[in-house]
Design a protein around this motif. Structure first.
Motif, short mmCIF file in Angstrom:
data_model
loop_
_atom_site.label_atom_id
_atom_site.label_comp_id
_atom_site.label_asym_id
_atom_site.label_seq_id
_atom_site.Cartn_x
_atom_site.Cartn_y
_atom_site.Cartn_z
N VAL A 185 4.34 -5.37 -9.19
CA VAL A 185 4.43 -5.04 -7.77
C VAL A 185 3.07 -5.17 -7.10
O VAL A 185 2.95 -5.66 -5.99
N ALA A 186 2.03 -4.71 -7.80
CA ALA A 186 0.66 -4.76 -7.29
C ALA A 186 -0.27 -4.84 -8.51
O ALA A 186 0.19 -4.79 -9.66
N SER A 187 -1.55 -4.96 -8.25
CA SER A 187 -2.51 -5.11 -9.35
C SER A 187 -2.49 -3.92 -10.31
O SER A 187 -2.75 -4.07 -11.50
N LEU B 248 3.05 5.97 -3.31
CA LEU B 248 4.10 6.79 -3.89
C LEU B 248 3.93 6.98 -5.39
O LEU B 248 4.28 8.03 -5.93
N PHE B 249 3.40 5.97 -6.08
CA PHE B 249 3.46 5.98 -7.54
C PHE B 249 2.11 5.91 -8.24
O PHE B 249 2.05 6.09 -9.46
N CYS B 250 1.04 5.60 -7.53
CA CYS B 250 -0.26 5.38 -8.18
C CYS B 250 -1.28 6.43 -7.76
O CYS B 250 -1.23 6.96 -6.65
N HIS B 251 -2.22 6.72 -8.67
CA HIS B 251 -3.32 7.64 -8.39
C HIS B 251 -4.63 6.91 -8.65
O HIS B 251 -4.74 6.11 -9.59
N ALA B 252 -5.64 7.24 -7.86
CA ALA B 252 -6.92 6.52 -7.92
C ALA B 252 -7.55 6.46 -9.31
O ALA B 252 -8.02 5.40 -9.72
N PRO B 253 -7.60 7.56 -10.10
CA PRO B 253 -8.26 7.46 -11.41
C PRO B 253 -7.47 6.66 -12.45
O PRO B 253 -8.00 6.35 -13.52
N ILE B 254 -6.21 6.34 -12.16
CA ILE B 254 -5.36 5.64 -13.13
C ILE B 254 -5.45 4.14 -12.89
O ILE B 254 -5.20 3.66 -11.78
N SER B 255 -5.81 3.40 -13.92
CA SER B 255 -6.00 1.95 -13.77
C SER B 255 -4.67 1.21 -13.65
O SER B 255 -4.58 0.18 -12.98
N LYS B 256 -3.62 1.71 -14.32
CA LYS B 256 -2.32 1.04 -14.24
C LYS B 256 -1.20 2.06 -14.37
O LYS B 256 -1.23 2.93 -15.23
N GLN C 263 0.83 -1.21 0.00
CA GLN C 263 0.00 0.00 0.00
C GLN C 263 0.86 1.26 0.00
O GLN C 263 0.57 2.23 -0.72
N ALA C 264 1.92 1.24 0.81
CA ALA C 264 2.80 2.41 0.89
C ALA C 264 3.49 2.65 -0.45
O ALA C 264 3.68 3.81 -0.86
N THR C 265 3.88 1.58 -1.15
CA THR C 265 4.51 1.71 -2.47
C THR C 265 3.51 2.25 -3.48
O THR C 265 3.84 3.13 -4.29
N GLN C 266 2.29 1.74 -3.45
CA GLN C 266 1.26 2.24 -4.34
C GLN C 266 1.00 3.73 -4.09
O GLN C 266 0.75 4.49 -5.03
#
Length: 442
Positions: A89-91, A64-72, A59-62
Protein backbone atom coordinates in the motif's frame (compact mmCIF):
# COMPACT_ATOMS: atom_id res chain seq x y z
CA UNK A 1 -36.79 -21.23 14.63
CA UNK A 2 -34.26 -18.43 15.14
CA UNK A 3 -34.37 -18.98 18.90
CA UNK A 4 -33.72 -22.71 18.42
CA UNK A 5 -30.66 -21.93 16.26
CA UNK A 6 -29.34 -19.49 18.86
CA UNK A 7 -29.69 -22.11 21.61
CA UNK A 8 -28.03 -24.72 19.38
CA UNK A 9 -25.18 -22.32 18.67
CA UNK A 10 -24.69 -21.74 22.40
CA UNK A 11 -24.55 -25.51 23.02
CA UNK A 12 -22.06 -25.94 20.16
CA UNK A 13 -19.90 -23.17 21.61
CA UNK A 14 -19.73 -24.89 25.01
CA UNK A 15 -18.97 -28.27 23.42
CA UNK A 16 -16.30 -26.93 21.08
CA UNK A 17 -14.48 -24.68 23.55
CA UNK A 18 -12.15 -27.48 24.82
CA UNK A 19 -11.41 -28.42 21.19
CA UNK A 20 -10.56 -24.80 20.31
CA UNK A 21 -8.39 -24.47 23.42
CA UNK A 22 -6.50 -27.62 22.42
CA UNK A 23 -5.83 -26.26 18.91
CA UNK A 24 -4.70 -22.91 20.31
CA UNK A 25 -2.32 -24.67 22.72
CA UNK A 26 -0.85 -26.80 19.91
CA UNK A 27 -0.47 -23.84 17.54
CA UNK A 28 1.11 -21.73 20.30
CA UNK A 29 3.89 -24.31 20.69
CA UNK A 30 4.38 -24.58 16.93
CA UNK A 31 4.05 -21.00 15.69
CA UNK A 32 4.32 -18.84 18.80
CA UNK A 33 6.26 -15.76 17.70
CA UNK A 34 9.27 -14.52 19.57
CA UNK A 35 9.58 -10.77 19.36
CA UNK A 36 12.07 -9.75 16.73
CA UNK A 37 14.77 -7.11 16.78
CA UNK A 38 13.34 -5.46 13.68
CA UNK A 39 10.83 -2.66 14.20
CA UNK A 40 7.97 -4.47 12.48
CA UNK A 41 4.38 -4.69 13.67
CA UNK A 42 1.22 -6.53 12.64
CA UNK A 43 -2.25 -5.07 12.32
CA UNK A 44 -5.29 -7.38 12.21
CA UNK A 45 -8.31 -5.91 10.43
CA UNK A 46 -11.54 -7.01 8.75
CA UNK A 47 -11.35 -4.58 5.81
CA UNK A 48 -9.28 -4.78 2.64
CA UNK A 49 -6.74 -2.16 1.66
CA UNK A 50 -6.66 -1.30 -2.03
CA UNK A 51 -4.36 0.73 -4.21
CA UNK A 52 -4.55 4.47 -3.57
CA UNK A 53 -3.70 6.89 -6.36
CA UNK A 54 -4.20 10.02 -4.26
CA UNK A 55 -1.15 10.77 -2.05
CA UNK A 56 -3.43 12.29 0.60
CA UNK A 57 -5.47 9.07 0.76
CA UNK A 58 -2.22 7.09 1.14
CA UNK A 59 -1.25 9.36 4.04
CA UNK A 60 -4.67 8.92 5.63
CA UNK A 61 -4.36 5.12 5.33
CA UNK A 62 -0.89 5.19 6.87
CA UNK A 63 -2.25 7.33 9.72
CA UNK A 64 -4.73 4.55 10.58
CA UNK A 65 -2.27 1.66 10.71
CA UNK A 66 1.32 2.94 10.97
CA UNK A 67 3.40 4.50 13.77
CA UNK A 68 6.50 6.62 13.28
CA UNK A 69 9.01 4.38 15.17
CA UNK A 70 7.86 1.28 13.24
CA UNK A 71 9.69 0.72 9.96
CA UNK A 72 7.06 -1.62 8.48
CA UNK A 73 3.48 -2.55 9.35
CA UNK A 74 1.95 -5.73 7.92
CA UNK A 75 -1.83 -5.46 7.70
CA UNK A 76 -3.44 -8.92 7.78
CA UNK A 77 -7.05 -9.55 6.81
CA UNK A 78 -9.28 -12.41 5.59
CA UNK A 79 -10.56 -12.23 2.01
CA UNK A 80 -12.74 -14.13 -0.46
CA UNK A 81 -9.75 -15.07 -2.61
CA UNK A 82 -10.27 -12.33 -5.20
CA UNK A 83 -7.46 -10.16 -3.84
CA UNK A 84 -3.72 -10.48 -4.43
CA UNK A 85 -2.15 -12.39 -1.51
CA UNK A 86 0.36 -9.61 -0.84
CA UNK A 87 -0.10 -5.96 -1.74
CA UNK A 88 2.16 -2.98 -0.97
CA UNK A 89 0.00 0.00 0.00
CA UNK A 90 2.88 2.33 0.89
CA UNK A 91 6.60 2.13 1.60
CA UNK A 92 5.93 1.19 5.23
CA UNK A 93 2.58 -0.62 4.85
CA UNK A 94 1.99 -4.05 3.32
CA UNK A 95 -1.42 -5.74 3.12
CA UNK A 96 -1.58 -9.55 3.31
CA UNK A 97 -4.85 -11.26 2.37
CA UNK A 98 -5.72 -14.78 3.52
CA UNK A 99 -8.40 -16.62 1.59
CA UNK A 100 -10.78 -17.83 4.32
CA UNK A 101 -14.30 -18.30 3.00
CA UNK A 102 -16.60 -20.30 5.35
CA UNK A 103 -18.48 -23.19 3.76
CA UNK A 104 -22.06 -22.30 2.84
CA UNK A 105 -23.42 -25.46 4.43
CA UNK A 106 -22.29 -24.11 7.80
CA UNK A 107 -24.05 -20.75 7.43
CA UNK A 108 -26.88 -21.81 9.78
CA UNK A 109 -24.42 -21.76 12.70
CA UNK A 110 -22.47 -18.65 13.71
CA UNK A 111 -20.08 -20.78 15.76
CA UNK A 112 -19.20 -23.14 12.89
CA UNK A 113 -19.01 -20.23 10.45
CA UNK A 114 -16.56 -18.47 12.77
CA UNK A 115 -14.41 -21.60 13.16
CA UNK A 116 -14.21 -22.22 9.41
CA UNK A 117 -13.59 -18.54 8.58
CA UNK A 118 -12.23 -16.26 11.30
CA UNK A 119 -10.49 -18.93 13.36
CA UNK A 120 -8.78 -20.36 10.28
CA UNK A 121 -7.62 -16.86 9.34
CA UNK A 122 -6.14 -16.30 12.81
CA UNK A 123 -4.17 -19.55 12.63
CA UNK A 124 -2.80 -18.71 9.16
CA UNK A 125 -1.91 -15.19 10.31
CA UNK A 126 -0.17 -16.59 13.41
CA UNK A 127 1.91 -18.93 11.26
CA UNK A 128 2.91 -16.05 8.98
CA UNK A 129 3.88 -13.97 12.02
CA UNK A 130 6.46 -16.57 12.99
CA UNK A 131 8.54 -15.61 9.95
CA UNK A 132 7.97 -11.88 10.41
CA UNK A 133 8.86 -11.84 14.12
CA UNK A 134 7.08 -8.55 14.85
CA UNK A 135 7.43 -6.54 18.04
CA UNK A 136 3.68 -6.53 18.68
CA UNK A 137 0.33 -6.80 16.98
CA UNK A 138 -2.39 -4.18 16.89
CA UNK A 139 -6.17 -4.09 16.47
CA UNK A 140 -8.99 -1.56 16.42
CA UNK A 141 -11.38 -2.30 19.28
CA UNK A 142 -14.78 -3.76 18.41
CA UNK A 143 -16.71 -6.85 19.63
CA UNK A 144 -15.72 -9.03 16.66
CA UNK A 145 -12.11 -7.85 16.63
CA UNK A 146 -11.88 -8.27 20.40
CA UNK A 147 -12.34 -12.02 19.96
CA UNK A 148 -9.61 -11.96 17.30
CA UNK A 149 -7.31 -10.11 19.67
CA UNK A 150 -7.86 -12.61 22.50
CA UNK A 151 -7.28 -15.68 20.32
CA UNK A 152 -4.29 -14.21 18.45
CA UNK A 153 -2.59 -13.16 21.69
CA UNK A 154 -2.82 -16.75 22.93
CA UNK A 155 -1.71 -18.16 19.56
CA UNK A 156 1.41 -16.02 19.26
CA UNK A 157 2.24 -14.68 22.69
CA UNK A 158 2.78 -11.26 21.09
CA UNK A 159 2.08 -8.06 23.03
CA UNK A 160 -1.25 -6.49 22.10
CA UNK A 161 -1.75 -2.82 21.22
CA UNK A 162 -5.35 -1.58 21.01
CA UNK A 163 -6.63 1.45 19.14
CA UNK A 164 -9.87 2.81 20.60
CA UNK A 165 -11.40 5.01 17.90
CA UNK A 166 -14.98 4.93 19.12
CA UNK A 167 -17.18 4.29 22.13
CA UNK A 168 -18.16 0.66 21.43
CA UNK A 169 -20.90 0.31 24.10
CA UNK A 170 -22.49 3.57 22.94
CA UNK A 171 -22.40 2.49 19.29
CA UNK A 172 -23.89 -0.86 20.26
CA UNK A 173 -26.70 0.89 22.13
CA UNK A 174 -27.41 3.32 19.30
CA UNK A 175 -27.45 0.58 16.65
CA UNK A 176 -29.68 -1.73 18.72
CA UNK A 177 -32.14 0.93 19.93
CA UNK A 178 -33.84 1.28 23.29
CA UNK A 179 -34.47 -1.87 25.34
CA UNK A 180 -38.21 -1.38 25.05
CA UNK A 181 -37.96 -1.48 21.27
CA UNK A 182 -36.14 -4.80 21.20
CA UNK A 183 -38.06 -7.99 20.49
CA UNK A 184 -36.59 -9.77 23.50
CA UNK A 185 -35.11 -8.08 26.55
CA UNK A 186 -33.73 -11.45 27.68
CA UNK A 187 -31.76 -11.95 24.45
CA UNK A 188 -30.48 -8.40 24.70
CA UNK A 189 -29.36 -9.06 28.30
CA UNK A 190 -27.52 -12.25 27.27
CA UNK A 191 -25.82 -10.34 24.44
CA UNK A 192 -24.86 -7.51 26.81
CA UNK A 193 -23.34 -9.97 29.31
CA UNK A 194 -21.42 -11.70 26.51
CA UNK A 195 -20.02 -8.40 25.15
CA UNK A 196 -19.09 -7.23 28.65
CA UNK A 197 -17.26 -10.50 29.31
CA UNK A 198 -15.40 -10.35 25.97
CA UNK A 199 -14.45 -6.69 26.49
CA UNK A 200 -13.07 -7.31 29.98
CA UNK A 201 -11.10 -10.37 28.80
CA UNK A 202 -9.79 -8.49 25.78
CA UNK A 203 -8.58 -5.47 27.74
CA UNK A 204 -6.95 -7.72 30.32
CA UNK A 205 -4.75 -9.04 27.47
CA UNK A 206 -3.86 -5.54 26.19
CA UNK A 207 -0.35 -4.20 26.85
CA UNK A 208 -0.99 -0.71 25.49
CA UNK A 209 -4.30 1.06 24.77
CA UNK A 210 -4.42 4.18 22.61
CA UNK A 211 -7.51 6.28 23.31
CA UNK A 212 -8.02 8.77 20.49
CA UNK A 213 -10.05 11.11 22.66
CA UNK A 214 -10.95 11.36 26.33
CA UNK A 215 -14.37 9.75 25.91
CA UNK A 216 -12.92 6.72 24.11
CA UNK A 217 -10.20 6.32 26.72
CA UNK A 218 -12.66 6.46 29.62
CA UNK A 219 -14.91 4.02 27.77
CA UNK A 220 -11.98 1.57 27.56
CA UNK A 221 -11.32 1.91 31.32
CA UNK A 222 -14.99 1.27 32.11
CA UNK A 223 -14.75 -1.99 30.11
CA UNK A 224 -11.72 -3.35 31.90
CA UNK A 225 -8.65 -1.49 30.62
CA UNK A 226 -6.04 -0.84 33.29
CA UNK A 227 -5.61 2.96 33.55
CA UNK A 228 -1.82 2.55 33.67
CA UNK A 229 -1.89 1.03 30.16
CA UNK A 230 -3.96 3.81 28.59
CA UNK A 231 -2.37 6.65 26.64
CA UNK A 232 -4.32 9.52 25.11
CA UNK A 233 -3.61 10.76 21.62
CA UNK A 234 -5.53 12.18 18.67
CA UNK A 235 -6.46 10.90 15.23
CA UNK A 236 -4.06 12.17 12.59
CA UNK A 237 -6.37 14.02 10.25
CA UNK A 238 -5.21 14.95 6.77
CA UNK A 239 -7.21 17.70 5.05
CA UNK A 240 -8.68 16.05 1.98
CA UNK A 241 -11.10 18.83 1.08
CA UNK A 242 -9.89 20.78 -1.89
CA UNK A 243 -12.30 22.92 -3.84
CA UNK A 244 -11.65 25.52 -6.48
CA UNK A 245 -12.71 29.03 -5.48
CA UNK A 246 -14.69 29.11 -8.73
CA UNK A 247 -16.89 26.30 -7.36
CA UNK A 248 -18.92 28.69 -5.21
CA UNK A 249 -22.47 28.84 -6.51
CA UNK A 250 -22.21 25.75 -8.70
CA UNK A 251 -24.06 23.50 -6.22
CA UNK A 252 -26.91 25.98 -5.85
CA UNK A 253 -27.14 26.27 -9.62
CA UNK A 254 -27.11 22.51 -10.22
CA UNK A 255 -29.81 21.88 -7.57
CA UNK A 256 -31.93 24.90 -8.46
CA UNK A 257 -31.51 26.60 -5.09
CA UNK A 258 -31.95 30.38 -5.05
CA UNK A 259 -29.02 32.53 -3.85
CA UNK A 260 -31.26 33.94 -1.09
CA UNK A 261 -32.18 30.46 0.23
CA UNK A 262 -30.35 28.73 3.08
CA UNK A 263 -28.59 25.36 2.82
CA UNK A 264 -28.02 22.85 5.63
CA UNK A 265 -25.45 20.25 4.55
CA UNK A 266 -24.91 16.73 5.93
CA UNK A 267 -22.29 14.29 4.65
CA UNK A 268 -21.98 10.86 6.23
CA UNK A 269 -22.60 7.16 5.87
CA UNK A 270 -26.35 6.75 6.04
CA UNK A 271 -26.44 3.83 8.46
CA UNK A 272 -28.15 3.10 11.80
CA UNK A 273 -26.27 3.89 14.99
CA UNK A 274 -24.76 7.25 14.02
CA UNK A 275 -27.81 9.43 14.78
CA UNK A 276 -28.81 10.03 11.16
CA UNK A 277 -32.51 9.36 11.91
CA UNK A 278 -32.97 11.90 14.76
CA UNK A 279 -30.98 14.51 12.83
CA UNK A 280 -33.17 13.96 9.76
CA UNK A 281 -36.37 14.23 11.82
CA UNK A 282 -35.11 17.50 13.32
CA UNK A 283 -34.43 18.82 9.81
CA UNK A 284 -37.95 17.89 8.72
CA UNK A 285 -39.29 20.21 11.45
CA UNK A 286 -36.87 22.98 10.42
CA UNK A 287 -37.96 22.69 6.78
CA UNK A 288 -41.63 22.85 7.77
CA UNK A 289 -41.02 26.01 9.80
CA UNK A 290 -38.75 27.80 7.29
CA UNK A 291 -39.69 27.58 3.63
CA UNK A 292 -36.43 29.16 2.42
CA UNK A 293 -34.23 26.32 3.74
CA UNK A 294 -32.90 23.35 1.74
CA UNK A 295 -31.37 20.17 3.13
CA UNK A 296 -28.53 18.65 1.08
CA UNK A 297 -27.39 15.13 2.04
CA UNK A 298 -24.25 13.57 0.56
CA UNK A 299 -23.76 9.90 1.39
CA UNK A 300 -25.01 6.41 0.80
CA UNK A 301 -26.25 3.61 3.00
CA UNK A 302 -29.15 1.42 4.06
CA UNK A 303 -31.15 4.38 5.43
CA UNK A 304 -31.30 6.23 2.11
CA UNK A 305 -34.65 4.75 0.92
CA UNK A 306 -36.25 5.41 4.31
CA UNK A 307 -35.08 9.04 4.34
CA UNK A 308 -36.46 9.56 0.85
CA UNK A 309 -39.84 8.15 1.95
CA UNK A 310 -39.94 10.52 4.93
CA UNK A 311 -39.21 13.52 2.71
CA UNK A 312 -42.01 12.50 0.33
CA UNK A 313 -44.49 11.89 3.16
CA UNK A 314 -44.00 15.46 4.42
CA UNK A 315 -44.13 16.93 0.92
CA UNK A 316 -40.55 18.18 1.18
CA UNK A 317 -38.85 16.16 -1.54
CA UNK A 318 -38.14 19.32 -3.57
CA UNK A 319 -36.15 20.80 -0.67
CA UNK A 320 -34.47 17.59 0.49
CA UNK A 321 -31.66 16.73 -1.92
CA UNK A 322 -30.44 13.15 -1.34
CA UNK A 323 -27.41 13.00 -3.61
CA UNK A 324 -25.97 9.60 -2.68
CA UNK A 325 -22.21 9.07 -2.75
CA UNK A 326 -20.21 12.18 -3.61
CA UNK A 327 -16.47 12.56 -4.11
CA UNK A 328 -14.75 14.61 -1.43
CA UNK A 329 -13.97 17.40 -3.90
CA UNK A 330 -17.72 17.66 -4.58
CA UNK A 331 -18.47 17.82 -0.85
CA UNK A 332 -15.87 20.59 -0.52
CA UNK A 333 -17.71 22.53 -3.23
CA UNK A 334 -20.98 22.00 -1.33
CA UNK A 335 -19.37 23.42 1.82
CA UNK A 336 -18.73 26.67 -0.05
CA UNK A 337 -22.44 27.06 -0.75
CA UNK A 338 -23.79 25.76 2.57
CA UNK A 339 -24.79 27.91 5.54
CA UNK A 340 -24.64 25.24 8.27
CA UNK A 341 -23.21 21.70 8.53
CA UNK A 342 -25.43 19.21 10.36
CA UNK A 343 -23.07 16.49 11.61
CA UNK A 344 -24.98 14.43 14.21
CA UNK A 345 -22.17 12.02 15.12
CA UNK A 346 -19.16 13.57 13.46
CA UNK A 347 -15.53 12.56 13.67
CA UNK A 348 -13.32 13.67 10.83
CA UNK A 349 -16.31 15.47 9.30
CA UNK A 350 -16.18 18.03 12.14
CA UNK A 351 -12.57 18.82 11.24
CA UNK A 352 -13.40 18.95 7.53
CA UNK A 353 -16.25 21.40 8.14
CA UNK A 354 -13.99 23.54 10.34
CA UNK A 355 -11.31 23.62 7.63
CA UNK A 356 -13.91 25.08 5.25
CA UNK A 357 -15.11 27.70 7.75
CA UNK A 358 -18.56 26.12 7.96
CA UNK A 359 -20.64 26.46 11.17
CA UNK A 360 -21.42 23.07 12.76
CA UNK A 361 -24.51 21.79 14.58
CA UNK A 362 -24.19 18.44 16.35
CA UNK A 363 -25.45 16.41 19.31
CA UNK A 364 -23.67 16.42 22.67
CA UNK A 365 -22.60 12.79 22.28
CA UNK A 366 -19.33 10.91 22.78
CA UNK A 367 -16.32 13.24 22.24
CA UNK A 368 -18.11 16.05 20.41
CA UNK A 369 -18.40 18.24 23.51
CA UNK A 370 -14.58 18.37 23.55
CA UNK A 371 -14.46 20.34 20.31
CA UNK A 372 -17.93 21.94 20.00
CA UNK A 373 -18.63 24.36 22.84
CA UNK A 374 -22.16 25.64 22.49
CA UNK A 375 -22.24 29.39 21.97
CA UNK A 376 -18.49 29.52 21.27
CA UNK A 377 -17.33 27.06 18.59
CA UNK A 378 -20.68 25.82 17.31
CA UNK A 379 -24.19 24.65 18.10
CA UNK A 380 -24.41 21.72 20.53
CA UNK A 381 -27.83 20.11 20.90
CA UNK A 382 -28.72 18.07 23.98
CA UNK A 383 -28.11 14.32 23.82
CA UNK A 384 -30.09 12.97 21.76
CA UNK A 385 -32.85 15.62 21.70
CA UNK A 386 -34.47 16.36 18.35
CA UNK A 387 -36.28 19.45 19.68
CA UNK A 388 -32.99 20.84 20.96
CA UNK A 389 -31.44 20.26 17.53
CA UNK A 390 -34.33 22.13 15.87
CA UNK A 391 -33.67 25.12 18.14
CA UNK A 392 -29.92 25.07 17.39
CA UNK A 393 -30.40 24.84 13.62
CA UNK A 394 -32.93 27.69 13.54
CA UNK A 395 -30.58 29.75 15.71
CA UNK A 396 -27.68 29.17 13.32
CA UNK A 397 -29.76 29.95 10.23
CA UNK A 398 -31.31 33.11 11.68
CA UNK A 399 -28.01 34.80 12.62
CA UNK A 400 -25.36 34.14 9.93
CA UNK A 401 -22.87 36.63 11.41
CA UNK A 402 -22.87 34.81 14.76
CA UNK A 403 -22.65 31.45 12.95
CA UNK A 404 -19.56 32.62 11.03
CA UNK A 405 -18.00 33.89 14.25
CA UNK A 406 -18.40 30.45 15.84
CA UNK A 407 -17.07 28.80 12.67
CA UNK A 408 -13.87 30.87 12.91
CA UNK A 409 -13.49 29.87 16.57
CA UNK A 410 -13.98 26.21 15.63
CA UNK A 411 -11.33 26.43 12.92
CA UNK A 412 -8.86 27.84 15.44
CA UNK A 413 -9.74 25.15 18.02
CA UNK A 414 -9.38 22.23 15.59
CA UNK A 415 -6.12 23.59 14.17
CA UNK A 416 -4.67 23.47 17.69
CA UNK A 417 -6.31 20.23 18.79
CA UNK A 418 -5.39 18.33 15.62
CA UNK A 419 -2.00 19.85 14.92
CA UNK A 420 -0.33 17.10 12.89
CA UNK A 421 3.23 17.64 14.14
CA UNK A 422 2.11 17.67 17.77
CA UNK A 423 0.03 14.49 17.34
CA UNK A 424 2.82 12.63 15.53
CA UNK A 425 5.40 13.64 18.14
CA UNK A 426 3.10 12.53 20.97
CA UNK A 427 2.32 9.18 19.34
CA UNK A 428 5.97 8.60 18.45
CA UNK A 429 7.00 9.13 22.08
CA UNK A 430 4.29 6.73 23.32
CA UNK A 431 5.23 3.95 20.87
CA UNK A 432 8.98 4.46 21.38
CA UNK A 433 8.57 4.17 25.15
CA UNK A 434 6.43 1.05 24.70
CA UNK A 435 9.08 -0.56 22.44
CA UNK A 436 11.81 0.27 24.96
CA UNK A 437 9.78 -1.39 27.73
CA UNK A 438 9.22 -4.50 25.59
CA UNK A 439 12.91 -4.85 24.86
CA UNK A 440 13.86 -4.19 28.48
CA UNK A 441 11.64 -7.08 29.57
CA UNK A 442 12.97 -9.38 26.83
Amino acid sequence: MKLVLKVLDAVLLLLLLPFVALIVSFERKWCGSRRGAKTTSLFLGNSTLGWKSDPVEVQATQALFCHAPISKTVFMTPSDGSRKPVFRVASNLVSVHFSCVPARVLSWSKVLTWLSGDFRFLILAARRSKALRPLFFEVNFGPEIAVWGIVFSYLTGLPLVVQVRGNAPLLEHLSQGEVSKRKSTLLWLVRWLWLSFISAWFYSRANLVLGYNRNNGESAISQGCAPSRLRHTRIRQFTVFEANSDDKGLVRESLGILPSDKIVLLWSRLEPGILIEPAFRAMIVVLMRADNVHFVVAGNGSLLPELECQAKEHGLIKRVHLLGYQHRSQIAAMCRDADVALLPYGGSTIIEAASQGLPVATFDVEWLGEVIEDGVTGYLADYIDENSMVVKLLEALSDPDEAKKRARALKLTTSRMFNLDRIENRESRVISQFISELRAHG
